[in-house]
Write a protein that holds these residues in place. Structure first.
Motif, mmCIF file in Angstrom:
data_model
loop_
_atom_site.group_PDB
_atom_site.id
_atom_site.type_symbol
_atom_site.label_atom_id
_atom_site.label_comp_id
_atom_site.label_asym_id
_atom_site.label_seq_id
_atom_site.Cartn_x
_atom_site.Cartn_y
_atom_site.Cartn_z
ATOM 1 N N ALA A 1 0.440 -1.235 -0.182
ATOM 2 C CA ALA A 1 0.421 -0.033 -0.079
ATOM 3 C C ALA A 1 0.665 1.242 0.290
ATOM 4 O O ALA A 1 0.343 2.270 -0.423
ATOM 5 C CB ALA A 1 -0.913 0.078 1.093
ATOM 6 N N GLY A 2 1.759 1.016 0.418
ATOM 7 C CA GLY A 2 3.393 2.218 0.799
ATOM 8 C C GLY A 2 3.319 2.368 -0.855
ATOM 9 O O GLY A 2 4.024 3.764 -0.770
ATOM 10 N N ILE A 3 2.902 1.947 -1.954
ATOM 11 C CA ILE A 3 3.579 2.535 -3.437
ATOM 12 C C ILE A 3 2.970 3.839 -3.277
ATOM 13 O O ILE A 3 3.182 4.719 -4.147
ATOM 14 C CB ILE A 3 3.003 1.505 -4.283
ATOM 15 C CG1 ILE A 3 4.412 -0.286 -3.858
ATOM 16 C CG2 ILE A 3 3.725 1.786 -5.464
ATOM 17 C CD1 ILE A 3 3.850 -1.825 -5.291
ATOM 18 N N SER A 4 1.134 3.880 -3.010
ATOM 19 C CA SER A 4 0.927 4.926 -4.108
ATOM 20 C C SER A 4 0.207 4.901 -2.791
ATOM 21 O O SER A 4 -0.885 4.565 -2.037
ATOM 22 C CB SER A 4 0.221 4.931 -5.083
ATOM 23 O OG SER A 4 -1.562 5.474 -5.302
ATOM 24 N N GLU A 5 -0.393 6.982 -2.787
ATOM 25 C CA GLU A 5 -1.243 7.417 -1.518
ATOM 26 C C GLU A 5 -2.909 7.288 -2.365
ATOM 27 O O GLU A 5 -4.201 7.252 -1.491
ATOM 28 C CB GLU A 5 -1.450 8.429 -1.675
ATOM 29 C CG GLU A 5 -0.365 9.103 -0.492
ATOM 30 C CD GLU A 5 -0.060 10.461 -0.468
ATOM 31 O OE1 GLU A 5 -0.860 11.427 -0.584
ATOM 32 O OE2 GLU A 5 0.827 11.133 0.406
ATOM 33 N N TRP A 6 -3.361 6.296 -3.581
ATOM 34 C CA TRP A 6 -4.664 5.667 -3.914
ATOM 35 C C TRP A 6 -4.899 4.581 -3.527
ATOM 36 O O TRP A 6 -5.896 3.729 -3.817
ATOM 37 C CB TRP A 6 -4.787 6.549 -5.165
ATOM 38 C CG TRP A 6 -4.540 7.699 -5.513
ATOM 39 C CD1 TRP A 6 -4.111 8.264 -5.920
ATOM 40 C CD2 TRP A 6 -5.633 8.225 -6.189
ATOM 41 N NE1 TRP A 6 -3.803 9.765 -6.245
ATOM 42 C CE2 TRP A 6 -5.647 9.886 -6.497
ATOM 43 C CE3 TRP A 6 -7.219 8.471 -5.896
ATOM 44 C CZ2 TRP A 6 -6.240 10.749 -6.481
ATOM 45 C CZ3 TRP A 6 -8.128 9.512 -6.093
ATOM 46 C CH2 TRP A 6 -8.055 10.486 -6.511
ATOM 47 N N SER A 7 -4.044 3.742 -3.151
ATOM 48 C CA SER A 7 -4.180 2.253 -2.539
ATOM 49 C C SER A 7 -4.294 2.107 -2.061
ATOM 50 O O SER A 7 -3.274 2.463 -0.060
ATOM 51 C CB SER A 7 -2.518 1.484 -3.163
ATOM 52 O OG SER A 7 -1.378 1.832 -2.989
ATOM 53 N N PHE A 8 -5.083 0.809 -0.879
ATOM 54 C CA PHE A 8 -4.850 0.867 0.196
ATOM 55 C C PHE A 8 -5.482 -0.722 0.325
ATOM 56 O O PHE A 8 -5.814 -1.613 -0.793
ATOM 57 C CB PHE A 8 -6.792 1.427 0.644
ATOM 58 C CG PHE A 8 -6.869 2.829 0.573
ATOM 59 C CD1 PHE A 8 -6.771 3.513 1.776
ATOM 60 C CD2 PHE A 8 -7.293 3.507 -0.526
ATOM 61 C CE1 PHE A 8 -6.439 5.563 1.812
ATOM 62 C CE2 PHE A 8 -7.029 4.943 -0.647
ATOM 63 C CZ PHE A 8 -6.535 5.647 0.824
ATOM 64 N N ARG A 9 -5.563 -1.680 1.194
ATOM 65 C CA ARG A 9 -5.266 -2.517 1.883
ATOM 66 C C ARG A 9 -6.397 -3.084 2.919
ATOM 67 O O ARG A 9 -6.128 -2.261 4.192
ATOM 68 C CB ARG A 9 -4.556 -3.114 1.596
ATOM 69 C CG ARG A 9 -3.496 -3.806 0.092
ATOM 70 C CD ARG A 9 -2.103 -4.970 0.121
ATOM 71 N NE ARG A 9 -1.325 -4.143 1.289
ATOM 72 C CZ ARG A 9 -0.288 -5.761 1.078
ATOM 73 N NH1 ARG A 9 -0.345 -6.288 0.523
ATOM 74 N NH2 ARG A 9 0.601 -5.539 1.691
ATOM 75 N N ASN A 10 -6.502 -4.258 2.906
ATOM 76 C CA ASN A 10 -7.430 -4.916 3.646
ATOM 77 C C ASN A 10 -7.073 -6.029 4.517
ATOM 78 O O ASN A 10 -7.651 -7.959 4.066
ATOM 79 C CB ASN A 10 -9.188 -5.104 4.034
ATOM 80 C CG ASN A 10 -9.922 -5.216 5.344
ATOM 81 O OD1 ASN A 10 -9.158 -5.773 6.331
ATOM 82 N ND2 ASN A 10 -11.276 -6.475 4.991
ATOM 83 N N VAL A 11 -6.143 -6.209 4.536
ATOM 84 C CA VAL A 11 -5.210 -7.820 3.966
ATOM 85 C C VAL A 11 -4.257 -7.783 6.189
ATOM 86 O O VAL A 11 -3.879 -6.554 6.057
ATOM 87 C CB VAL A 11 -4.060 -7.926 2.826
ATOM 88 C CG1 VAL A 11 -4.644 -7.898 1.502
ATOM 89 C CG2 VAL A 11 -2.925 -6.887 2.943
ATOM 90 N N PRO A 12 -3.836 -8.681 6.082
ATOM 91 C CA PRO A 12 -3.684 -9.179 7.283
ATOM 92 C C PRO A 12 -1.896 -8.900 7.205
ATOM 93 O O PRO A 12 -1.349 -9.316 6.272
ATOM 94 C CB PRO A 12 -3.824 -10.547 8.575
ATOM 95 C CG PRO A 12 -4.312 -11.231 6.868
ATOM 96 C CD PRO A 12 -4.758 -10.278 5.448
ATOM 97 N N SER A 13 -1.289 -8.845 8.660
ATOM 98 C CA SER A 13 -0.171 -8.933 8.457
ATOM 99 C C SER A 13 0.942 -9.914 8.925
ATOM 100 O O SER A 13 0.952 -10.004 10.015
ATOM 101 C CB SER A 13 0.277 -7.227 9.393
ATOM 102 O OG SER A 13 1.874 -7.693 10.160
ATOM 103 N N GLU A 14 1.256 -10.621 7.694
ATOM 104 C CA GLU A 14 1.709 -11.752 7.616
ATOM 105 C C GLU A 14 3.204 -11.577 8.715
ATOM 106 O O GLU A 14 3.092 -12.475 9.921
ATOM 107 C CB GLU A 14 2.334 -12.777 6.582
ATOM 108 C CG GLU A 14 1.107 -13.177 5.691
ATOM 109 C CD GLU A 14 0.876 -13.236 4.340
ATOM 110 O OE1 GLU A 14 0.172 -14.067 4.338
ATOM 111 O OE2 GLU A 14 2.510 -13.167 3.940
ATOM 112 N N ALA A 15 3.875 -10.297 8.808
ATOM 113 C CA ALA A 15 5.092 -10.295 9.712
ATOM 114 C C ALA A 15 4.443 -10.723 11.368
ATOM 115 O O ALA A 15 4.989 -11.224 12.193
ATOM 116 C CB ALA A 15 5.700 -9.388 9.284
ATOM 117 N N ALA A 16 3.274 -10.180 11.669
ATOM 118 C CA ALA A 16 3.391 -10.204 12.439
ATOM 119 C C ALA A 16 2.411 -11.292 13.364
ATOM 120 O O ALA A 16 2.596 -12.326 14.398
ATOM 121 C CB ALA A 16 1.980 -8.933 12.818
ATOM 122 N N MET A 17 1.681 -12.283 11.984
ATOM 123 C CA MET A 17 1.114 -13.818 12.535
ATOM 124 C C MET A 17 2.226 -14.284 12.589
ATOM 125 O O MET A 17 1.706 -14.907 13.421
ATOM 126 C CB MET A 17 -0.013 -13.791 11.471
ATOM 127 C CG MET A 17 -0.919 -13.027 11.217
ATOM 128 S SD MET A 17 -2.463 -13.670 10.242
ATOM 129 C CE MET A 17 -2.044 -13.338 8.598
#
Length: 398
Positions: A150-166
């Motif tokens: 999502a950090g690539i563009s301010e027009w992009s958003f995600r509703n996916v879990p953080s696999e790093a945290a999981m």
């Protein structure tokens, strides 16, 4: 005389049709939510299931009266889903086609991280940058799970879990509860962006949890033979085997492990394999595998959503659960931002949608509240499931 009678009859028929309820309903306002993802190819099931969840969510919203637009009118949500075949070029083309539509204010997708990365790359990087000719169109991703996209563009958003945290949580839990486990071996779909990125997360956290990392086996998403990779695994004889692969090759590897008599003390799987497709393909061989996931039918809301998706002849998992959640979030943004849904307000509506998504600090997920990070990523609740007796059961709630 006959000609006059025919004309009169045609006019009368037209007037009668115009007064029917069906014709009256044709003027009903609608607002379209586009989706795009893989509906063909090896990972087609994920796109098919995302579309089913979006349709089921829209049906529920529409049955309750629809969505309120900025002028106070009620509108029904209509879903239109495009197939990108998990191909980067086709994903870019799909987004361009969507963005060219006069009724397109937002899109949900895509399925694959190798599509999401270049698609986000053709969006405007920073909102308001007059020197950036990138597409100004909001995307709200449900499936593509590679970290940080999502950090690539301010027009992009995600509703996916953080696999790093999981996976950090998974390996900490393993270290605290299974002192007998000392060594680790991994297996990975090397050519798939999500599998490869998550395997690095798995391997890193295994080492931090005190497991000795002995090595890894690699294969491709389209592979059907895994005898060489499993022989490597057998020679290592590790206590823990982690398989970072989707259901299709996960099942192939598990069946080959059974054939060669490879029986690790613990198996850990990729988030995307916590699905019915894995159990339908290899329930016996998957018995006992542990996988972190951001969806399980453990709340009233999650059970109801799973039933609604089942009515569409599809299964709910962590991916299309996000698609369901996204549709409800978009309804809220449309109403909060007073989006009009008219061709003449298209540019303004897209900007309102982007700004509305950016302003959200928290959304409601099927397992509970979902927090929003500053980089437009989601911080989702999750749990660990385990394959037991042909079903996914809750093994642990962190």
């Amino acid at each position: 005389m006959l000609r006059f009678t025919a004309i009169f009859s045609a006019v009368a028929c037209a007037m009668a049709l115009a007064s029917t309820p069906a014709q009256a309903q044709s003027g009903e306002r609608t607002i379209k939510i586009y989706g795009f993802g893989a509906k063909s190819g090896v990972v087609r099931i994920f796109g098919i299931q995302s579309e089913a969840a979006m349709q089921a969510a829209a049906d529920k919203i529409n049955a309750a009266g629809g969505v309120t637009l900025g002028d106070g009118a009620k509108a029904k949500i209509v879903i239109d889903y495009l197939d990108d075949r998990c191909n980067a070029e086709e994903g870019i083309n799909a987004l361009r086609r969507i963005a060219a539509q006069p009724d397109a204010i937002v899109a949900i997708g895509p399925t694959c991280s190798n599509v999401a990365e270049p698609v986000f790359g053709i969006l405007q990087k920073k909102v308001g940058d007059a020197g950036d000719s990138g597409i100004q169109f909001p995307i709200y991703t449900d499936v593509a799970a590679k970290g940080g996209l999502a950090g690539i563009s301010e027009w992009s958003f995600r509703n996916v879990p953080s696999e790093a945290a999981m996976y950090k949580s998974v390996f900490e839990w393993v270290a605290s509860t299974r002192k007998d486990l000392k060594t680790f071996w991994g297996g990975v779909e090397k050519d798939f962006a999500h599998s490869n990125a998550t395997f690095n997360v798995m391997k890193d956290n295994a080492g931090k949890a005190g497991l000795e990392v002995l090595g890894q086996s690699e294969w491709l998403l389209a592979d059907t033979s895994f005898s060489t990779q499993v022989r490597e695994m057998k020679r290592a004889n590790a206590d823990v085997v982690a398989i970072s692969a989707h259901p299709f090759t996960t099942c192939g590897v598990l069946k080959e492990m059974q054939r060669q008599g490879v029986k690790p003390k613990l198996m850990i799987g990729l988030t995307s394999s916590s699905s019915m497709e894995t159990l339908q393909g290899c329930a016996q061989q998957a018995e006992g595998i542990i996988i972190p996931t951001s969806f399980a039918p453990v709340t009233a809301e999650a059970k109801a959503a799973a039933e609604a998706v089942a009515a569409k002849k599809s299964n709910m998992d962590l991916h299309n659960a996000a698609a369901w959640e996204n549709v409800f979030t978009l309804k809220k943004v449309i109403e909060d931002q007073k989006i009009m849904g008219k061709p003449e307000t298209l540019a303004a509506d897209r900007k309102k949608m982007r700004d509305g998504l950016a302003a959200l600090k928290q959304t409601q997920g099927l397992l509970g509240p979902v927090d929003r990070a500053a980089d437009r990523e989601a911080i989702k609740p999750y749990l660990f499931v385990q394959a037991k007796g042909g079903a996914w059961t809750v093994a642990h709630k962190p």
